[in-house]
Design an enzyme around this catalytic site. Structure first.
Site, mmCIF file in Angstrom:
data_model
loop_
_atom_site.group_PDB
_atom_site.id
_atom_site.type_symbol
_atom_site.label_atom_id
_atom_site.label_comp_id
_atom_site.label_asym_id
_atom_site.label_seq_id
_atom_site.Cartn_x
_atom_site.Cartn_y
_atom_site.Cartn_z
ATOM 1 N N PRO A 1 30.917 31.643 16.098
ATOM 2 C CA PRO A 1 30.243 32.101 15.312
ATOM 3 C C PRO A 1 29.947 31.301 13.904
ATOM 4 C CG PRO A 1 32.376 33.045 14.939
ATOM 5 C CD PRO A 1 32.432 32.139 16.349
ATOM 6 N N GLY B 1 32.554 29.019 12.374
ATOM 7 C CA GLY B 1 33.762 28.569 11.672
ATOM 8 C C GLY B 1 33.660 26.948 11.456
ATOM 9 N N ASP C 1 33.851 22.955 19.921
ATOM 10 C CA ASP C 1 34.978 23.791 20.150
ATOM 11 C C ASP C 1 34.512 24.921 21.078
ATOM 12 O OD1 ASP C 1 37.617 24.931 20.093
ATOM 13 O OD2 ASP C 1 36.825 26.187 18.122
ATOM 14 N N LYS D 1 40.155 22.485 26.462
ATOM 15 C CA LYS D 1 40.832 23.427 27.150
ATOM 16 C C LYS D 1 41.833 23.343 28.475
ATOM 17 C CE LYS D 1 38.650 25.738 24.078
ATOM 18 N NZ LYS D 1 38.928 25.958 22.512
#
Length: 356
Positions: A228, A230, A283, A313
């Site tokens: 969103p 960040g 990210d 990840k």
């Protein structure tokens, strides 16, 4: 209460003792990396899967030289052990604090005017009637009164670490750079801001700090998988022009920012200007191979020498294999500068790469 570890035991030409900290669940990988560097390693867990005590058959300075040259990805923080104080249940809090203070004389290198930070921690299940802040207060008083040192929290010349366990108290003194992080236990803390879009922002803040970067020195960034927003919000705060790419929505607080270009679509459907960007951040909660392919397909837009900050990840808890396979995919176009599991990472690593 006895001091049953002489100062010279950990600074001799034979061995040195340390306490190391990793993110919860990842200490086993930190130990594996240490074993590769130090075949003589002997260790035991203080806090399962997180904090480990280890002894290496080398003196402190030789250990530090090897660690700085080959910094482990999963060892977030460490400090030497120069004093071990045995605890007994009968000792009252005031007496134990006094005993901790008395062992300052066993820590070599404290000198008048030095800026010294006390970092005190305790393990779960260590019962005692005083807090880490009370340890700091007591030691600060002695440092100021008897050693004429300056008690500080940040920007210290030296750090005195105190770790309290159920049956022992460990103390050591070190330079901040030798602890891998100058935050207690490597737990770097940022203050949550009003209106902050997401806590993911802390990951990029920590990466900037840990990798010695200054985002204000960059001009134009790509944020791949931006929603969103960040990471985009931090880069905008630093003064960059940001091209954000994500099929999801960005937060309404930044969507109309004058330095933001937003493509609400998959990266495969975006065409950017060649060699126009000096920073790319990503990210995404994707499989590392998929992320690597997306990243590689956008490298035409990044200038030679451009910086990439990428979270990877660890979906199947095979970190060394995952990183090896990803780098094989990204080389020779990219060169790895640093790989670290930061405090704000969870099931992931953060990579700092440069485009060749």
């Amino acid at each position: 209460m006895n001091n049953h570890l002489d100062k010279d035991d950990t600074t001799s030409s034979v061995s040195s003792t340390w306490i190391g900290t990793a993110n919860h669940g990842f200490a086993v990988y930190a130990v594996e990396e240490l074993r590769r560097l130090f075949p003589s390693l002997k260790f035991s867990y203080i806090v399962p899967s997180e904090i480990v005590q280890f002894t290496i058959g080398l003196p402190q300075e030789e250990v530090l030289q090897l660690l700085h040259a080959n910094e482990p990805m999963f060892l977030r923080h460490l400090h030497p052990v120069h004093v071990e104080i045995e605890r007994t249940e009968e000792v009252e809090a005031e007496a134990e604090l006094a005993a901790i203070c008395s062992h300052l004389e066993d820590l070599s290198g404290i000198h008048s005017g030095a800026k010294i930070a006390i970092q005190a921690r305790k393990s779960e299940g260590s019962n005692f009637n005083y807090s880490p802040s009370e340890i700091k207060k007591a030691l600060d008083a002695v440092l100021i009164d008897q050693y004429r040192a300056e008690a500080v929290v940040r920007d210290a010349d030296q750090i005195i670490s105190v770790f309290v366990m159920a049956d022992s108290i460990y103390m050591g003194i070190s330079r901040p750079t030798d602890n891998l992080s100058d935050w207690s236990g490597g737990a770097i803390r940022f203050r949550k801001e009003d209106g902050q879009i997401s806590r993911a922002k802390f990951k990029l803040l920590e990466a900037e700090y840990a990798f010695g970067l200054d985002f204000t020195q960059y001009r134009h960034a790509i944020d791949l998988g931006a929603a969103p927003g960040g990471w985009t919000s931090l880069l905008l705060e630093r003064g960059l022009h940001v091209t954000a790419i994500d099929p999801g929505a960005l937060d309404s607080s930044i969507i109309r920012h004058k330095r933001l270009t937003f493509y609400r679509r998959n990266a495969a459907n975006v065409k950017l200007d060649d060699n126009n960007y000096d920073l790319l951040v990503c990210d995404m909660s994707w499989n590392p191979k998929q992320t690597g392919k997306l990243l590689k397909d956008l490298l035409y837009a990044l200038q030679s020498g451009g910086t990439i900050i990428l979270t990877v990840k660890l979906m199947h808890k095979k970190p060394f294999q995952t990183i090896k396979e990803l780098l094989r995919e990204l080389e020779p176009e990219l060169s790895l500068q640093h790989a670290k599991q930061l405090f704000h990472n969870r099931e992931e690593l953060t990579l700092f790469l440069i485009k060749n």
